[in-house]
Enzyme design. Structure first.
Site, PDB file in Angstrom:
ATOM      1  N   ASN A 148      89.366  -3.334  11.192  1.00  0.00           N
ATOM      2  CA  ASN A 148      88.795  -3.263   9.838  1.00  0.00           C
ATOM      3  C   ASN A 148      89.868  -2.767   8.873  1.00  0.00           C
ATOM      4  O   ASN A 148      90.273  -1.613   8.934  1.00  0.00           O
ATOM      5  CB  ASN A 148      87.589  -2.308   9.841  1.00  0.00           C
ATOM      6  CG  ASN A 148      86.936  -2.213   8.472  1.00  0.00           C
ATOM      7  OD1 ASN A 148      87.514  -2.612   7.463  1.00  0.00           O
ATOM      8  ND2 ASN A 148      85.731  -1.675   8.442  1.00  0.00           N
ATOM      9  N   HIS A 168      83.834 -10.012   5.305  1.00  0.00           N
ATOM     10  CA  HIS A 168      84.552  -8.757   5.577  1.00  0.00           C
ATOM     11  C   HIS A 168      84.550  -8.534   7.088  1.00  0.00           C
ATOM     12  O   HIS A 168      83.553  -8.761   7.771  1.00  0.00           O
ATOM     13  CB  HIS A 168      83.860  -7.600   4.860  1.00  0.00           C
ATOM     14  CG  HIS A 168      84.384  -6.264   5.276  1.00  0.00           C
ATOM     15  ND1 HIS A 168      85.734  -5.986   5.305  1.00  0.00           N
ATOM     16  CD2 HIS A 168      83.753  -5.134   5.717  1.00  0.00           C
ATOM     17  CE1 HIS A 168      85.905  -4.744   5.729  1.00  0.00           C
ATOM     18  NE2 HIS A 168      84.721  -4.216   5.985  1.00  0.00           N
ATOM     19  N   CYS A 218      85.114  -1.663   0.998  1.00  0.00           N
ATOM     20  CA  CYS A 218      85.465  -2.936   1.665  1.00  0.00           C
ATOM     21  C   CYS A 218      85.008  -4.165   0.884  1.00  0.00           C
ATOM     22  O   CYS A 218      85.370  -5.285   1.225  1.00  0.00           O
ATOM     23  CB  CYS A 218      84.896  -2.953   3.075  1.00  0.00           C
ATOM     24  SG  CYS A 218      85.363  -1.518   4.034  1.00  0.00           S
TER      25      CYS A 218
HETATM   26  N1  ACO Z   1      84.378   4.223  23.096  1.00  0.00           N
HETATM   27  C1  ACO Z   1      83.491   4.380  24.097  1.00  0.00           C
HETATM   28  N2  ACO Z   1      82.228   4.754  23.902  1.00  0.00           N
HETATM   29  C2  ACO Z   1      81.841   4.985  22.638  1.00  0.00           C
HETATM   30  C3  ACO Z   1      82.709   4.846  21.549  1.00  0.00           C
HETATM   31  C4  ACO Z   1      84.022   4.459  21.819  1.00  0.00           C
HETATM   32  N3  ACO Z   1      84.935   4.282  20.849  1.00  0.00           N
HETATM   33  N4  ACO Z   1      82.040   5.121  20.417  1.00  0.00           N
HETATM   34  C5  ACO Z   1      80.777   5.437  20.780  1.00  0.00           C
HETATM   35  N5  ACO Z   1      80.668   5.350  22.127  1.00  0.00           N
HETATM   36  C6  ACO Z   1      79.483   5.588  22.956  1.00  0.00           C
HETATM   37  C7  ACO Z   1      78.449   6.422  22.259  1.00  0.00           C
HETATM   38  O1  ACO Z   1      78.696   7.794  22.434  1.00  0.00           O
HETATM   39  C8  ACO Z   1      77.197   5.965  22.950  1.00  0.00           C
HETATM   40  O2  ACO Z   1      77.084   6.610  24.193  1.00  0.00           O
HETATM   41  P1  ACO Z   1      75.649   7.093  24.759  1.00  0.00           P
HETATM   42  O3  ACO Z   1      74.861   5.829  24.918  1.00  0.00           O
HETATM   43  O4  ACO Z   1      75.998   7.759  26.031  1.00  0.00           O
HETATM   44  O5  ACO Z   1      75.074   7.990  23.706  1.00  0.00           O
HETATM   45  C9  ACO Z   1      77.444   4.496  23.252  1.00  0.00           C
HETATM   46  O6  ACO Z   1      78.873   4.320  23.198  1.00  0.00           O
HETATM   47  C10 ACO Z   1      76.820   3.564  22.239  1.00  0.00           C
HETATM   48  O7  ACO Z   1      77.122   4.079  20.943  1.00  0.00           O
HETATM   49  P2  ACO Z   1      76.562   3.408  19.634  1.00  0.00           P
HETATM   50  O8  ACO Z   1      76.963   4.238  18.459  1.00  0.00           O
HETATM   51  O9  ACO Z   1      75.132   3.071  19.851  1.00  0.00           O
HETATM   52  O10 ACO Z   1      77.425   2.075  19.656  1.00  0.00           O
HETATM   53  P3  ACO Z   1      77.246   0.836  18.734  1.00  0.00           P
HETATM   54  O11 ACO Z   1      76.959  -0.322  19.569  1.00  0.00           O
HETATM   55  O12 ACO Z   1      76.348   1.129  17.571  1.00  0.00           O
HETATM   56  O13 ACO Z   1      78.719   0.637  18.181  1.00  0.00           O
HETATM   57  C11 ACO Z   1      80.025   0.985  16.229  1.00  0.00           C
HETATM   58  C12 ACO Z   1      79.309   1.633  17.404  1.00  0.00           C
HETATM   59  C13 ACO Z   1      81.089   0.072  16.768  1.00  0.00           C
HETATM   60  C14 ACO Z   1      80.638   2.063  15.371  1.00  0.00           C
HETATM   61  C15 ACO Z   1      78.998   0.161  15.427  1.00  0.00           C
HETATM   62  O14 ACO Z   1      77.877   0.964  15.138  1.00  0.00           O
HETATM   63  C16 ACO Z   1      79.555  -0.379  14.157  1.00  0.00           C
HETATM   64  O15 ACO Z   1      80.436  -1.221  14.154  1.00  0.00           O
HETATM   65  N6  ACO Z   1      79.005   0.041  13.010  1.00  0.00           N
HETATM   66  C17 ACO Z   1      79.391  -0.492  11.724  1.00  0.00           C
HETATM   67  C18 ACO Z   1      80.784  -0.165  11.401  1.00  0.00           C
HETATM   68  C19 ACO Z   1      81.103  -0.655  10.043  1.00  0.00           C
HETATM   69  O16 ACO Z   1      80.768  -1.763   9.673  1.00  0.00           O
HETATM   70  N7  ACO Z   1      81.724   0.143   9.248  1.00  0.00           N
HETATM   71  C20 ACO Z   1      81.922  -0.245   7.896  1.00  0.00           C
HETATM   72  C21 ACO Z   1      83.193  -0.155   7.497  1.00  0.00           C
HETATM   73  S1  ACO Z   1      84.158   1.114   8.209  1.00  0.00           S
HETATM   74  C22 ACO Z   1      85.201   1.400   6.969  1.00  0.00           C
HETATM   75  O17 ACO Z   1      85.075   0.949   5.935  1.00  0.00           O
HETATM   76  C23 ACO Z   1      86.310   2.153   7.263  1.00  0.00           C
END
Ligand code: ACO
Length: 308
Positions: A263, A233, A109
């Site tokens: 993204n 980004h 990215c």
């Molecule tokens: N829908 C509903 N619930 C979900 C989902 C979903 N899509 N995904 C996870 N959950 C649940 C989890 O299971 C968890 O449940 P629990 O509390 O019962 O265990 C709860 O939601 C919280 O999950 P977290 O992983 O703690 O959620 P977080 O707030 O960290 O968000 C996310 C997750 C959106 C993936 C975040 O961590 C993020 O954006 N990370 C960075 C992503 C990124 O920048 N990627 C880089 C590029 S990606 C690429 O290049 C393709």
């Protein structure tokens, strides 16, 4: 001394819109969760990297009032090439009808910002205009049953023309970084699907983006207050907000399109830049701070003066 200026901008998006409600029909997720945790409302899918890249490239040339023959090099930033061999840039070169060289660059990215710096380097050693394109079709390497990733990704492309100028030019400063020991956080093996440790990526992303952006500003002799528009980004609205807060740049001075496109990897910065330009948010002489991070991990920032 030869510097660069950036002229013209164009984008391309696939027609198919996938809303959060569409995803919620097949996955255990919801519109409310996706908006709250990521800021994404919908994304485009079904894109092909070469087709989107060629269309964005043509539009950037049109916007700059240039012909394909006016360009010396096609530089494509992508993580989702049409094939491993040949490079997708050559397909784009042929589709647009550019006479010069073509190569792909993969810095995940961060690819578009890396590409801008590489283009400036080519110009410094004598290259003519470079058509810099970021194009990615993450939908093609996503397991649509994996809710963690399916809600985040989208397809798209954006392009600019990088032009030589006498003197130092408009790229005021830049930096690039990488830490391969973090490669397990975000990866896609040959023939496999994208894997991400979202929590860890989130934590690291905010830190590296802020450090990289601060270093670029300091190298340009500028303060956050001097930035007219931050073009980050677009991975997660919460990452953008956290970075803005730490940098001391308000969200009003930040380009955000993640709500519409998700993204889009290498395409996300030029998509956000193009949107800001079309909406009259980038005036002549504006100071732009472009900053990205991605798999690798990689990160990069550039301070760019915009000429309308
Ligand atoms: N829908 C509903 N619930 C979900 C989902 C979903 N899509 N995904 C996870 N959950 C649940 C989890 O299971 C968890 O449940 P629990 O509390 O019962 O265990 C709860 O939601 C919280 O999950 P977290 O992983 O703690 O959620 P977080 O707030 O960290 O968000 C996310 C997750 C959106 C993936 C975040 O961590 C993020 O954006 N990370 C960075 C992503 C990124 O920048 N990627 C880089 C590029 S990606 C690429 O290049 C393709």
């Amino acid at each position: 001394m030869r510097g660069i200026t950036v002229r013209g901008c164009g984008i391309s998006l696939p027609d198919k819109v996938l809303t959060n409600d569409d995803l919620s029909a097949t996955l255990d997720t919801s519109d409310a969760w996706i908006i709250e945790r990521t800021g994404i409302k919908e994304r485009r899918v079904g894109g092909i990297t070469s087709q989107m890249g060629a269309e964005a490239g043509r539009r950037a040339l049109e916007d700059a009032g240039l012909q394909p023959a006016d360009v010396d090099v096609v530089l494509l930033a992508t993580t989702t090439p049409d094939a491993l061999v040949p490079g997708t840039s050559a397909t784009i070169q042929e589709q647009i009808g550019v006479p010069g060289g073509a190569f792909d660059l993969n810095a995940a990215c961060s690819g578009f910002v890396y590409g801008l710096v590489v283009a400036a380097g080519l110009v410094a050693v004598g290259s003519g205009r470079i058509l810099l394109i970021g194009s990615d079709a993450l939908s093609r390497i996503t397991d649509w049953d994996d809710r963690a990733l399916a809600v985040l990704v989208g397809d798209g492309a954006g392009a600019v023309v990088v032009e030589p100028v006498d003197g130092p030019g408009d790229l005021l400063s830049w930096n690039m970084g990488a830490d391969g020991s973090l490669r397990h956080l975000l990866k896609c093996d040959h023939g496999g699907y994208l894997f991400m440790d979202g929590k860890e990526v989130f934590r690291k992303a905010v830190r590296v983006v802020v450090e990289s952006a601060e270093r670029a500003l300091s190298d340009a002799g500028l303060q956050p207050a001097d930035v007219d528009l931050l073009v980050p980004h677009q991975a997660n609205l919460r990452i953008i907000q956290a970075a803005c807060q730490r940098l001391g740049i308000t969200e009003e001075r930040t380009a955000v399109v993640i709500d519409r496109y998700g993204n889009t990897s290498s395409a996300s910065i030029p998509l956000a830049l193009d949107d800001a330009i079309r909406n009259g948010r980038v005036h002549d002489g504006a100071t732009l701070l472009l900053t990205g991070f991605g798999g690798g991990m990689t990160w990069a920032s550039a301070v760019l003066r915009w000429r309308a």
